[in-house]
Design an enzyme around this catalytic site. Sequence first.
Site, PDB file in Angstrom:
ATOM      1  N   ASN A   9      -7.800  39.511  18.453  1.00  0.00           N
ATOM      2  CA  ASN A   9      -7.281  38.437  19.304  1.00  0.00           C
ATOM      3  C   ASN A   9      -6.812  37.319  18.387  1.00  0.00           C
ATOM      4  O   ASN A   9      -7.634  36.606  17.807  1.00  0.00           O
ATOM      5  CB  ASN A   9      -8.395  37.966  20.250  1.00  0.00           C
ATOM      6  CG  ASN A   9      -7.978  36.770  21.084  1.00  0.00           C
ATOM      7  OD1 ASN A   9      -6.812  36.368  21.058  1.00  0.00           O
ATOM      8  ND2 ASN A   9      -8.924  36.203  21.811  1.00  0.00           N
ATOM      9  N   TRP A  10      -5.496  37.190  18.259  1.00  0.00           N
ATOM     10  CA  TRP A  10      -4.955  36.206  17.308  1.00  0.00           C
ATOM     11  C   TRP A  10      -5.009  34.787  17.857  1.00  0.00           C
ATOM     12  O   TRP A  10      -4.701  33.832  17.149  1.00  0.00           O
ATOM     13  CB  TRP A  10      -3.511  36.586  16.936  1.00  0.00           C
ATOM     14  CG  TRP A  10      -3.383  37.888  16.180  1.00  0.00           C
ATOM     15  CD1 TRP A  10      -4.409  38.710  15.761  1.00  0.00           C
ATOM     16  CD2 TRP A  10      -2.169  38.525  15.750  1.00  0.00           C
ATOM     17  NE1 TRP A  10      -3.902  39.812  15.103  1.00  0.00           N
ATOM     18  CE2 TRP A  10      -2.526  39.720  15.080  1.00  0.00           C
ATOM     19  CE3 TRP A  10      -0.819  38.207  15.859  1.00  0.00           C
ATOM     20  CZ2 TRP A  10      -1.577  40.594  14.529  1.00  0.00           C
ATOM     21  CZ3 TRP A  10       0.137  39.073  15.303  1.00  0.00           C
ATOM     22  CH2 TRP A  10      -0.246  40.251  14.648  1.00  0.00           C
ATOM     23  N   LYS A  11      -5.339  34.650  19.119  1.00  0.00           N
ATOM     24  CA  LYS A  11      -5.431  33.317  19.764  1.00  0.00           C
ATOM     25  C   LYS A  11      -4.148  32.513  19.499  1.00  0.00           C
ATOM     26  O   LYS A  11      -3.081  33.103  19.388  1.00  0.00           O
ATOM     27  CB  LYS A  11      -6.703  32.596  19.306  1.00  0.00           C
ATOM     28  CG  LYS A  11      -7.954  33.469  19.526  1.00  0.00           C
ATOM     29  CD  LYS A  11      -9.245  32.740  19.378  1.00  0.00           C
ATOM     30  CE  LYS A  11     -10.402  33.708  19.624  1.00  0.00           C
ATOM     31  NZ  LYS A  11     -11.717  33.067  19.552  1.00  0.00           N
ATOM     32  N   HIS A  95     -11.009  35.588  28.960  1.00  0.00           N
ATOM     33  CA  HIS A  95     -11.591  35.183  27.672  1.00  0.00           C
ATOM     34  C   HIS A  95     -12.335  33.862  27.845  1.00  0.00           C
ATOM     35  O   HIS A  95     -11.925  33.010  28.649  1.00  0.00           O
ATOM     36  CB  HIS A  95     -10.491  35.038  26.612  1.00  0.00           C
ATOM     37  CG  HIS A  95     -11.051  34.852  25.242  1.00  0.00           C
ATOM     38  ND1 HIS A  95     -11.453  33.620  24.782  1.00  0.00           N
ATOM     39  CD2 HIS A  95     -11.326  35.738  24.264  1.00  0.00           C
ATOM     40  CE1 HIS A  95     -11.943  33.770  23.562  1.00  0.00           C
ATOM     41  NE2 HIS A  95     -11.870  35.042  23.215  1.00  0.00           N
ATOM     42  N   GLU A  97     -12.403  31.219  26.220  1.00  0.00           N
ATOM     43  CA  GLU A  97     -11.615  29.995  26.049  1.00  0.00           C
ATOM     44  C   GLU A  97     -10.792  29.706  27.299  1.00  0.00           C
ATOM     45  O   GLU A  97     -10.527  28.551  27.623  1.00  0.00           O
ATOM     46  CB  GLU A  97     -10.754  30.116  24.782  1.00  0.00           C
ATOM     47  CG  GLU A  97     -11.619  29.957  23.531  1.00  0.00           C
ATOM     48  CD  GLU A  97     -11.257  30.866  22.372  1.00  0.00           C
ATOM     49  OE1 GLU A  97     -10.116  31.331  22.288  1.00  0.00           O
ATOM     50  OE2 GLU A  97     -12.155  31.125  21.533  1.00  0.00           O
ATOM     51  N   GLU A 167     -18.756  38.689  24.794  1.00  0.00           N
ATOM     52  CA  GLU A 167     -18.547  37.681  23.765  1.00  0.00           C
ATOM     53  C   GLU A 167     -19.422  36.473  24.062  1.00  0.00           C
ATOM     54  O   GLU A 167     -19.040  35.603  24.864  1.00  0.00           O
ATOM     55  CB  GLU A 167     -17.074  37.247  23.742  1.00  0.00           C
ATOM     56  CG  GLU A 167     -16.110  38.370  23.438  1.00  0.00           C
ATOM     57  CD  GLU A 167     -14.791  37.841  22.871  1.00  0.00           C
ATOM     58  OE1 GLU A 167     -14.506  38.132  21.709  1.00  0.00           O
ATOM     59  OE2 GLU A 167     -14.096  37.095  23.569  1.00  0.00           O
ATOM     60  N   GLY A 173     -16.154  31.935  16.900  1.00  0.00           N
ATOM     61  CA  GLY A 173     -15.573  30.983  15.958  1.00  0.00           C
ATOM     62  C   GLY A 173     -16.598  30.091  15.277  1.00  0.00           C
ATOM     63  O   GLY A 173     -16.243  29.104  14.637  1.00  0.00           O
ATOM     64  N   SER A 213     -17.554  36.114  15.952  1.00  0.00           N
ATOM     65  CA  SER A 213     -17.767  36.107  14.504  1.00  0.00           C
ATOM     66  C   SER A 213     -17.981  37.496  13.913  1.00  0.00           C
ATOM     67  O   SER A 213     -18.729  37.658  12.942  1.00  0.00           O
ATOM     68  CB  SER A 213     -18.929  35.167  14.128  1.00  0.00           C
ATOM     69  OG  SER A 213     -18.631  33.837  14.544  1.00  0.00           O
ATOM     70  N   GLY A 234     -11.680  37.764  16.417  1.00  0.00           N
ATOM     71  CA  GLY A 234     -10.814  36.594  16.346  1.00  0.00           C
ATOM     72  C   GLY A 234     -10.392  36.347  14.909  1.00  0.00           C
ATOM     73  O   GLY A 234      -9.511  37.021  14.368  1.00  0.00           O
ATOM     74  N   GLY A 235     -11.060  35.401  14.252  1.00  0.00           N
ATOM     75  CA  GLY A 235     -10.690  34.955  12.906  1.00  0.00           C
ATOM     76  C   GLY A 235     -10.424  36.077  11.912  1.00  0.00           C
ATOM     77  O   GLY A 235      -9.426  36.037  11.179  1.00  0.00           O
TER      78      GLY A 235
HETATM   79  P1  13P Z   1     -14.128  34.969  16.384  1.00  0.00           P
HETATM   80  O1  13P Z   1     -14.147  36.404  15.869  1.00  0.00           O
HETATM   81  O2  13P Z   1     -13.178  34.096  15.630  1.00  0.00           O
HETATM   82  O3  13P Z   1     -15.503  34.428  16.527  1.00  0.00           O
HETATM   83  O4  13P Z   1     -13.518  35.076  17.880  1.00  0.00           O
HETATM   84  C1  13P Z   1     -14.041  35.993  18.757  1.00  0.00           C
HETATM   85  C2  13P Z   1     -13.186  36.028  19.973  1.00  0.00           C
HETATM   86  O5  13P Z   1     -13.179  35.113  20.763  1.00  0.00           O
HETATM   87  C3  13P Z   1     -12.322  37.198  20.161  1.00  0.00           C
HETATM   88  O6  13P Z   1     -11.753  37.202  21.427  1.00  0.00           O
END
Ligand code: 13P
Length: 251
Positions: A9-11, A95, A97, A167, A173, A213, A234-235
């Site tokens: 997920n590149w957000k 998600h 967020e 999640e 994050g 993470s 994510g990251g």
């Molecule tokens: P991180 O891997 O950056 O913690 O993000 C997880 C996430 O929200 C994937 O959708």
Amino acid sequence: MRKPFIAGNWKMNNDAKYSAELAAGLAAALKDVTTVDIAVCPTFVYLQTVANALGDSSIKVGAQDVYFESNGAFTGEISTDMLKDVGCTYALIGHSERRHVLGETDEIVNKKLLSVLKSGLLPILCVGELLEEREAKKTTEVVTTQIKAGLASVSAEEMSNITLAYEPVWAIGTGKTATADQAQEVHAMIRKLLAEMYDADTAENVRIQYGGSAKPANTAELMANADVDGLLVGGASLKVEDFAAMIKNVE
Ligand code: 13P
């Protein structure tokens, strides 16, 4: 047997040039992988760019969100047909967020999920508790509510097209990954809940990703759990070498 499924997920990250480079880099690095399903979810505006850069790679493209109406006066929203038109296979739904920063409710999440199912896109339904909910020992209650509401009106047959992603919000994050035991405990709880809502076979076949993470260093430990079938990253999905290392590890 559930095939592992790793999605990035590149957000709201990367520009057009880097998105294309990242996609092309992953396609090259992972061209021989057949035992893991892989997807990347760029921001809407680069979906087409990324689909083009992936070419005939087996890596699929997913959207980070979608709207539940098919067309019309919904300024700023994106429909399932538009996503299919630019090469999407998957769509993330609910998600954390979107739930906690953008105010998306379980009712909206359910409408989006139903519209994605109807369209033929494959939903990844995200659930997870806040830190204060975990500390108040409400993880099971929160995740159960999100799953029951998110999957309202979904049939057992349709469940075969759905991936779930657990999640924990406190792990996203933050660098604080859930321990392997914490992840397994919730994943097993989710599978038990699905067996109650549907049946044992359906529960057994649904893939449940962990997100929060996840990185190369903890991939093996997380994936060693019986009920962890993949990762939503994510990251660590923003660099070819990290994301490719995670997939190679699972392979
Ligand atoms: P991180 O891997 O950056 O913690 O993000 C997880 C996430 O929200 C994937 O959708």
